[in-house]
Design a protein around this motif. Structure first.
Motif, short mmCIF file in Angstrom:
data_model
loop_
_atom_site.label_atom_id
_atom_site.label_comp_id
_atom_site.label_asym_id
_atom_site.label_seq_id
_atom_site.Cartn_x
_atom_site.Cartn_y
_atom_site.Cartn_z
N PRO A 130 -0.73 -27.52 -6.96
CA PRO A 130 -0.75 -26.19 -7.58
C PRO A 130 0.13 -25.18 -6.86
N ASN A 131 0.60 -25.51 -5.66
CA ASN A 131 1.45 -24.58 -4.91
C ASN A 131 2.92 -24.71 -5.25
N LEU A 132 3.27 -25.71 -6.06
CA LEU A 132 4.67 -25.89 -6.45
C LEU A 132 4.94 -25.23 -7.79
N GLY A 133 6.09 -24.56 -7.91
CA GLY A 133 6.48 -23.97 -9.17
C GLY A 133 5.99 -22.54 -9.34
N SER A 134 6.14 -22.04 -10.55
CA SER A 134 5.79 -20.66 -10.87
C SER A 134 5.39 -20.59 -12.33
N THR A 135 5.17 -19.39 -12.83
CA THR A 135 4.79 -19.22 -14.23
C THR A 135 6.00 -19.48 -15.14
N CYS A 136 5.82 -20.37 -16.10
CA CYS A 136 6.90 -20.69 -17.05
C CYS A 136 6.86 -19.74 -18.24
N ARG A 137 7.93 -19.78 -19.03
CA ARG A 137 7.98 -18.97 -20.25
C ARG A 137 6.90 -19.42 -21.22
N GLY A 138 6.64 -18.62 -22.24
CA GLY A 138 5.60 -18.93 -23.21
C GLY A 138 5.91 -20.17 -24.02
#
Length: 366
Positions: free
Chosen positions: A195-203
């Protein structure tokens, strides 16, 4: 059917399984909540290649312009090479690894530049990440690229530690009789997504027009216990190394036909993936795990892909054997990555099965 109506149906199908927990769950079905593996701790090493200024070769030998000489490294199971983005085509990258004390032969390091499938230009691009098994040594050569075309090349070694839960990756089936039913699959928690990898993606995409089929490349000799680790390696590379918000594929299927949720939200909605550049919009990216330029796709894998595509396309009234024009290209509703971008993906042995995959999907939709 309108996009909003289809999305509502997708949501209701999922809710139907949840309601079944307080009522009657169909015979042989299990609750649709994902089982969660222990969190994975992924280590990534970045190692610089050295420029090669001169070399002796015959006229038929490729010229190395950068190399990482064979040496012992920390343990890793996934390998890639990246470079600073330029307008040049992807270089020819070769590698060999040491596994169980023995060096492999030299082989090609997947397709590239993989960064262009995301749809935006980041600071670095690279090859596909390939699973090589438990290794502790590597050698890499970048061949015959014009001077300046491959800037700051790095070897990327990924060790998404093996988890005890990898031997029994949990799957679940939806508690509903709606047809075509969602096939059994493993949610992100089941393969140990960090869960610590990445970020919020587009819708999410507002509708779904087509499924784009891929392969991950790399070895075909992986075991069932390797599948979750392979996905964790791809996830780490896409997010930590290339800077994407999440793993690019919406779903992945191993050679035993087990389906894994990739990008977050791909089960509940039409998550906008990163797998085919301009054709990420209004499509779902499904990737076969392995190299299907060299190996035959298994019957189980193809059947799972048909069931997944049927579940995805049916709510929108899409005929899998029809065509659609997306981003200026007319393609089948189930198309290969190479139908929209310049790549051999998903491999000639999958390409040869695309017509039968479409017809099987159509039969499942009815």
């Amino acid at each position: 059917m309108s996009g909003s109506a289809a999305l509502s149906r997708r949501s209701l199908l999922r809710l139907g399984g949840v309601v079944g927990l307080t009522g009657t769950v169909g015979a042989g079905l299990v609750a649709p909540f994902p089982a969660v593996a222990e969190p994975s701790r992924t280590r990534i090493d970045y190692l610089d290649l050295d420029p090669v200024t001169s070399t002796t070769r015959t006229s038929r030998e490729a010229r190395p312009v950068a190399e990482f000489a064979a040496r012992t490294t920390s343990a890793f199971s996934t390998l890639a090479v990246t470079w600073t983005v330029t307008d040049a085509p992807a270089p020819d990258v070769r590698y060999r690894v040491r596994r169980d004390g023995r060096w492999s032969d030299w082989g090609p390091l997947g397709d590239g530049p993989v960064g262009r499938v995301e749809g935006t230009v980041g600071p670095r691009d690279g090859t596909d990440p390939i699973f090589v098994g438990d290794c502790d040594g590597v050698a890499v050569r970048v061949l015959d690229a014009p001077a300046g075309d491959v800037a700051d090349p790095q070897v990327v070694l990924i060790d998404p530690e093996r988890l005890a839960s990898d031997r029994e990756v949990p799957g679940d089936r939806l508690g509903t009789t709606a047809a075509p039913a969602r096939p059994e699959l493993t949610w992100r928690g089941g393969w140990g997504a960090d869960p610590n990898l990445g970020s919020t993606c587009r819708g999410p995409n507002p509708t779904l027009h087509a499924a784009i089929i891929h392969h991950t490349a790399g070895t075909n000799s992986y075991t069932q216990a390797d599948s979750a680790q392979i996905i964790r390696g791809i996830h780490a590379y896409h997010t930590n190394t290339l800077g994407w918000c999440d793993i690019g594929y919406n779903f992945l299927i191993d050679k035993w036909g087990r389906i894994f949720e990739g990008r977050d939200g791909s089960v509940e909605s039409n998550a906008h993936g990163a797998h085919a550049g301009s054709w990420n919009t209004d499509t779902v990216g499904i990737s076969f795990m392995g190299n299907y330029e060299t190996a035959a796709a298994t019957t189980a894998m193809l059947e799972s892909a048909a069931r997944l595509a049927a579940w995805e396309l049916a709510p929108y009234g899409r005929d899998p054997e029809s065509r659609v024009t997306l981003a200026g290209k007319t393609i089948y509703r189930i198309a290969g990555h190479g139908d929209v971008m310049a790549t051999a993906c998903p491999g000639r042995n999958v390409i040869a099965k695309m017509a039968s995959l479409r017809s099987r999907t159509a039969a499942l939709i009815g």
